[in-house]
Scaffold this motif. Structure first.
Motif, short mmCIF file in Angstrom:
data_model
loop_
_atom_site.label_atom_id
_atom_site.label_comp_id
_atom_site.label_asym_id
_atom_site.label_seq_id
_atom_site.Cartn_x
_atom_site.Cartn_y
_atom_site.Cartn_z
N THR A 40 -9.40 5.79 -2.39
CA THR A 40 -10.13 4.54 -2.41
C THR A 40 -9.11 3.43 -2.59
O THR A 40 -8.31 3.48 -3.54
CB THR A 40 -11.17 4.50 -3.55
OG1 THR A 40 -12.04 5.64 -3.41
CG2 THR A 40 -11.99 3.22 -3.51
N GLY A 41 -9.11 2.49 -1.68
CA GLY A 41 -8.15 1.40 -1.72
C GLY A 41 -8.84 0.07 -1.93
O GLY A 41 -9.88 -0.19 -1.32
N VAL A 51 -2.73 -4.80 -3.62
CA VAL A 51 -3.33 -3.50 -3.29
C VAL A 51 -3.33 -2.60 -4.52
O VAL A 51 -2.37 -2.62 -5.30
CB VAL A 51 -2.54 -2.79 -2.15
CG1 VAL A 51 -3.20 -1.45 -1.79
CG2 VAL A 51 -2.41 -3.67 -0.92
N LEU A 90 -4.59 -0.33 4.31
CA LEU A 90 -4.58 0.96 3.62
C LEU A 90 -3.88 2.05 4.44
O LEU A 90 -3.42 3.05 3.87
CB LEU A 90 -6.02 1.37 3.29
CG LEU A 90 -6.20 2.32 2.13
CD1 LEU A 90 -5.47 1.85 0.88
CD2 LEU A 90 -7.67 2.51 1.85
N ALA A 97 0.83 -1.20 0.00
CA ALA A 97 0.00 0.00 0.00
C ALA A 97 0.87 1.25 0.00
O ALA A 97 0.57 2.23 -0.69
CB ALA A 97 -0.94 -0.01 1.20
N ALA A 144 -11.91 1.61 2.11
CA ALA A 144 -11.06 0.43 1.98
C ALA A 144 -11.95 -0.76 1.63
O ALA A 144 -12.83 -1.12 2.40
CB ALA A 144 -10.30 0.17 3.28
N ILE A 177 -4.66 1.63 -5.25
CA ILE A 177 -5.33 2.81 -4.72
C ILE A 177 -5.60 3.80 -5.84
O ILE A 177 -4.86 3.87 -6.81
CB ILE A 177 -4.54 3.51 -3.59
CG1 ILE A 177 -3.23 4.12 -4.09
CG2 ILE A 177 -4.30 2.56 -2.43
CD1 ILE A 177 -2.54 5.02 -3.09
N ARG A 186 -11.60 8.34 3.06
CA ARG A 186 -11.07 7.09 2.53
C ARG A 186 -12.11 5.99 2.54
O ARG A 186 -12.99 5.96 3.38
CB ARG A 186 -9.89 6.69 3.41
CG ARG A 186 -9.06 5.58 2.90
CD ARG A 186 -7.89 5.36 3.81
NE ARG A 186 -8.26 4.46 4.89
CZ ARG A 186 -7.40 3.98 5.78
NH1 ARG A 186 -6.14 4.35 5.75
NH2 ARG A 186 -7.80 3.16 6.70
N GLN A 214 -8.98 -4.51 5.99
CA GLN A 214 -8.63 -3.66 4.85
C GLN A 214 -8.19 -2.26 5.29
O GLN A 214 -7.21 -1.73 4.76
CB GLN A 214 -9.80 -3.56 3.87
CG GLN A 214 -10.11 -4.82 3.12
CD GLN A 214 -11.09 -5.73 3.87
OE1 GLN A 214 -11.44 -5.49 5.01
NE2 GLN A 214 -11.53 -6.77 3.20
N PRO A 215 -8.86 -1.64 6.26
CA PRO A 215 -8.40 -0.31 6.69
C PRO A 215 -6.96 -0.31 7.22
O PRO A 215 -6.21 0.63 6.97
CB PRO A 215 -9.41 0.08 7.78
CG PRO A 215 -10.65 -0.67 7.42
CD PRO A 215 -10.14 -1.99 6.90
N ILE A 222 -8.13 -3.99 -1.74
CA ILE A 222 -7.21 -4.97 -1.17
C ILE A 222 -7.65 -6.34 -1.64
O ILE A 222 -8.78 -6.77 -1.36
CB ILE A 222 -7.18 -4.89 0.37
CG1 ILE A 222 -6.54 -3.57 0.85
CG2 ILE A 222 -6.36 -6.03 0.94
CD1 ILE A 222 -7.42 -2.40 0.86
N SER A 252 -1.92 5.71 3.51
CA SER A 252 -2.27 6.99 4.15
C SER A 252 -1.06 7.60 4.85
O SER A 252 -0.86 8.82 4.80
CB SER A 252 -3.41 6.77 5.16
OG SER A 252 -4.59 6.40 4.49
#
Length: 157
Positions: free
Chosen positions: A95-96, A144, A111, A67, A132, A146, A130, A107-108, A98, A115
């Motif tokens: 927007t990510g 990943v 990500l 990421a 995720a 983004i 955001r 997922q957060p 995974i 960030s």
């Protein structure tokens, strides 16, 4: 060396050349004061550095590094889009995606690796809204990807 590049270097991050598009699209598009950066994966010099599915063959540490590399590629494109003037930008939205097993729910946390890079480079202007999202497949088997939106030359809040 610019301040944002120096901050990245001091934090142990290495910026590379922007990746070339993997299809028929533009790396960025500006509309008014909004700059949309196309999806970035964990490529470096044309090679996918991380590959696989989080929760199977990619652990949390590697996923966060993937990421982070996505965010570094975003900054490389952003540098081109702004002629190097990152003092005039503010991160708005990330927007990510995974690539993960169906029961993976962190997922957060993955990500956060991206960030942290934006916040390191841009300081307060790197904070962003955001999303995720878990995905079953991503281009070239990347773990990943983004996509980001930045405000340019605007009044930042």
């Amino acid at each position: 060396m610019t301040d944002w590049k120096l901050r990245l270097e001091e934090a142990g991050y290495a910026l590379s050349n922007p990746p070339t598009p993997n299809g028929r699209y533009r790396p960025f598009v500006r509309v008014g004061d909004q700059l949309f950066i196309a999806g970035q994966t964990c490529m470096r010099d044309g090679v996918l550095i991380h590959r696989g599915t989080v929760g199977v063959d990619v652990d949390m540490d590697e996923a966060r590094r993937a990421a982070a590399l996505c965010a570094l590629n975003t900054l490389a494109v952003l540098e081109v889009a702004t002629d190097g003037n990152l003092d005039a930008v503010r991160a708005v939205k990330m927007t990510g995606f995974i690539r993960c097993v169906s029961d993976f729910s962190a997922q957060p946390a993955v990500l956060d690796g991206a960030s942290e890079v934006l916040e390191t480079a841009l300081g307060d202007r790197g904070g962003h809204a955001r999303a995720a999202i878990g995905a079953s497949a991503l281009p070239r088997s990347a773990p990943v990807e983004i996509e980001t939106v930045f405000a340019v030359d605007g009044q930042f809040q």
